[in-house]
Enzyme design. Structure first.
Site, PDB file in Angstrom:
ATOM      1  N   ARG A 248     -74.006  -8.136   9.637  1.00 35.18           N
ATOM      2  CA  ARG A 248     -73.261  -9.244   9.015  1.00 35.18           C
ATOM      3  C   ARG A 248     -73.260 -10.503   9.872  1.00 35.18           C
ATOM      4  O   ARG A 248     -72.226 -10.958  10.338  1.00 35.18           O
ATOM      5  CB  ARG A 248     -71.817  -8.827   8.694  1.00 35.18           C
ATOM      6  CG  ARG A 248     -71.725  -7.661   7.735  1.00 35.18           C
ATOM      7  CD  ARG A 248     -70.307  -7.418   7.286  1.00 35.18           C
ATOM      8  NE  ARG A 248     -70.233  -6.332   6.323  1.00 35.18           N
ATOM      9  CZ  ARG A 248     -69.138  -5.963   5.677  1.00 35.18           C
ATOM     10  NH1 ARG A 248     -68.005  -6.621   5.897  1.00 35.18           N
ATOM     11  NH2 ARG A 248     -69.158  -4.967   4.823  1.00 35.18           N
TER      12      ARG A 248
ATOM     13  N   ASP B 167     -64.193 -14.007   8.140  1.00 38.92           N
ATOM     14  CA  ASP B 167     -64.356 -13.787   6.702  1.00 38.92           C
ATOM     15  C   ASP B 167     -64.110 -15.090   5.952  1.00 38.92           C
ATOM     16  O   ASP B 167     -63.099 -15.765   6.180  1.00 38.92           O
ATOM     17  CB  ASP B 167     -63.368 -12.733   6.186  1.00 38.92           C
ATOM     18  CG  ASP B 167     -63.780 -11.312   6.537  1.00 38.92           C
ATOM     19  OD1 ASP B 167     -64.749 -11.151   7.302  1.00 38.92           O
ATOM     20  OD2 ASP B 167     -63.119 -10.375   6.061  1.00 38.92           O
TER      21      ASP B 167
ATOM     22  N   ASP C 196     -61.587  -5.156  12.301  1.00 39.43           N
ATOM     23  CA  ASP C 196     -62.413  -5.236  11.107  1.00 39.43           C
ATOM     24  C   ASP C 196     -63.614  -6.144  11.361  1.00 39.43           C
ATOM     25  O   ASP C 196     -64.653  -5.703  11.788  1.00 39.43           O
ATOM     26  CB  ASP C 196     -61.590  -5.723   9.915  1.00 39.43           C
ATOM     27  CG  ASP C 196     -62.368  -5.646   8.613  1.00 39.43           C
ATOM     28  OD1 ASP C 196     -63.102  -4.653   8.429  1.00 39.43           O
ATOM     29  OD2 ASP C 196     -62.274  -6.567   7.795  1.00 39.43           O
TER      30      ASP C 196
ATOM     31  N   ASP D 146     -56.669  -6.881   7.372  1.00 35.78           N
ATOM     32  CA  ASP D 146     -57.582  -5.867   7.891  1.00 35.78           C
ATOM     33  C   ASP D 146     -57.827  -5.913   9.391  1.00 35.78           C
ATOM     34  O   ASP D 146     -58.397  -4.988   9.950  1.00 35.78           O
ATOM     35  CB  ASP D 146     -58.938  -5.988   7.181  1.00 35.78           C
ATOM     36  CG  ASP D 146     -58.842  -5.688   5.693  1.00 35.78           C
ATOM     37  OD1 ASP D 146     -57.933  -4.922   5.310  1.00 35.78           O
ATOM     38  OD2 ASP D 146     -59.659  -6.224   4.919  1.00 35.78           O
TER      39      ASP D 146
END
Length: 391
Positions: A269, A217, A213, A189
């Site tokens: 986030r 992660d 993105d 991504d």
């Protein structure tokens, strides 16, 4: 350049520091005084006061805290020292001297350093082998403008002092895998660093920004991760902990987020959590647009002694909870000794016991008073030290 290392790690750190200061003439008294007088968090204090740290790079492996524990599996007499001399990349047949050769081809304990300042444009994602350390201290290394880093089905990895930015999504293709064999990977991504079924991973002192993105992660059953001393800025989606709402294996995920600087211009986030547990401590939040910390599927979070500075406009609320039919009452978001400025607020879970990290002895660290956060996060991000200056 590859060599086998035989130096042992200096365990008597304070004695080594004293000897280095007294008997190392190239460091002026002014530089020594400045370094020793700086306020440092427990990770940096473990290695930065030693002006001879370049001779003892492996000392870093003993300095990690949080769920990653100590990284002593990454060092020892069988350690391979590898120096990146070539900023070019070949995703299938990397040459000796390239970053990918050291990170993917060589197997075993590998400590990677860089010969000089470099801008590395990866053609395909860099898949990093287990027991690999990428150490960018002393040089200015950018990984930018195309593919970035992936840690997949690997363990015992340190990523330190890199500048990773402008990462772009990638189509499926062939690439050198973390086992030294060419494999096929699906589309990615455009994250700066993506963890997939990885464990015992330490991400420390990196600068990450402006990726297609997200910046970091932690997904698909990854656990025992510490994210420390990083500078996250200029990004919409910053950090994702947990793959998706349906991936139940992430209920075992444990992540420590400590001493990081979030902002300016981060939207959301920081982190967003699914299923698992995160201890978020001693971080500086310099504003947000949507929210700072949020998630879904009943995650657990202990927010401890963080400084939340709300933006002048947009949301003043730190947290966000995904609305659903079954999991609203399962939230366990607790705020302990956090500080809130400019109207910031934190919606906590009412009642119940504040969850503890339950760290082992080697994972534990003292969470400092929030009044010290600005000074303890001042050095967040990749270091600006040259090959001869102090860090």
């Amino acid at each position: 350049m590859v060599s086998n290392g035989t130096n042992s790690v200096p365990w008597s750190f304070f004695l080594a520091i004293l000897i280095a200061i007294v008997f190392t003439p190239k460091f002026s008294f002014a530089k020594q005084s400045k370094l020793m007088g700086m306020k440092m968090n427990t990770i940096d204090r473990c290695w930065r006061p030693n002006p001879e740290w370049r001779k003892y790079r492996q000392q870093l492996a003993t300095c990690s805290v949080g769920y990653v524990g100590k990284m002593t599996n990454n060092i020892g007499n069988d350690l391979i020292h590898y120096k990146v001399t070539d900023p070019n990349d070949d995703p299938i047949n990397p040459k000796p001297g390239m970053l990918r050769y050291g990170a993917s081809v060589i197997q075993g304990k590998v400590w990677i350093t860089f010969q000089k300042d470099m801008n590395i444009k990866l053609i395909k994602p860099l898949l990093i082998s287990s027991f690999t350390t990428i150490d960018g201290r002393g040089v200015n290394v950018h990984i930018a403008d195309n593919a970035c880093l992936m840690i997949s089905k690997a363990t015992n990895i340190i990523i330190h002092s890199l500048r990773i930015h402008h990462c772009k999504a990638q189509a499926p293709g062939m690439v050198m895998g973390p086992n030294g064999k060419v494999i096929h990977i699906g589309p990615v991504d455009g994250d700066a660093i993506r963890l997939v079924t990885a464990s015992k991973i330490w991400i420390d002192h990196n600068t990450l920004y402006e990726c297609e993105d997200g910046l970091l992660d932690v997904t698909r059953g990854s656990t025992n991760v510490t994210i420390s001393n990083n500078w996250f800025r200029e990004q919409d989606k910053v950090m994702l902990l947990g793959h998706d709402d349906g991936y139940l294996r992430d209920i075992n995920m444990k992540v420590t987020v400590v001493y990081n600087h979030f902002g300016p211009n981060c939207n959301q986030r920081m982190p967003r959590i699914r299923h698992g547990y995160a201890h978020v401590a001693n971080n500086l939040y310099l504003g947000w647009m949507q929210y700072a910390i949020g998630g879904s599927m009943g995650p657990s979070l202990k927010s401890e002694s963080n400084l939340f500075i709300a933006p002048k406009i947009w949301s003043k609320e730190v947290t966000w909870r995904k609305i659903g039919n079954t999991n609203e009452d399962k939230w366990k978001f607790y705020s302990v000794r956090d500080a809130f400025e400019n109207g910031a607020s934190f919606m906590v879970t009412k009642g119940g016991r504040v969850p503890k990290p339950n760290y082992s002895k080697e994972q534990s660290f003292k969470v400092v008073d929030v009044k010290s956060i600005r000074s303890l996060t001042r050095s967040s991000g990749a270091f600006k030290c040259s090959s001869t200056s102090i860090c």
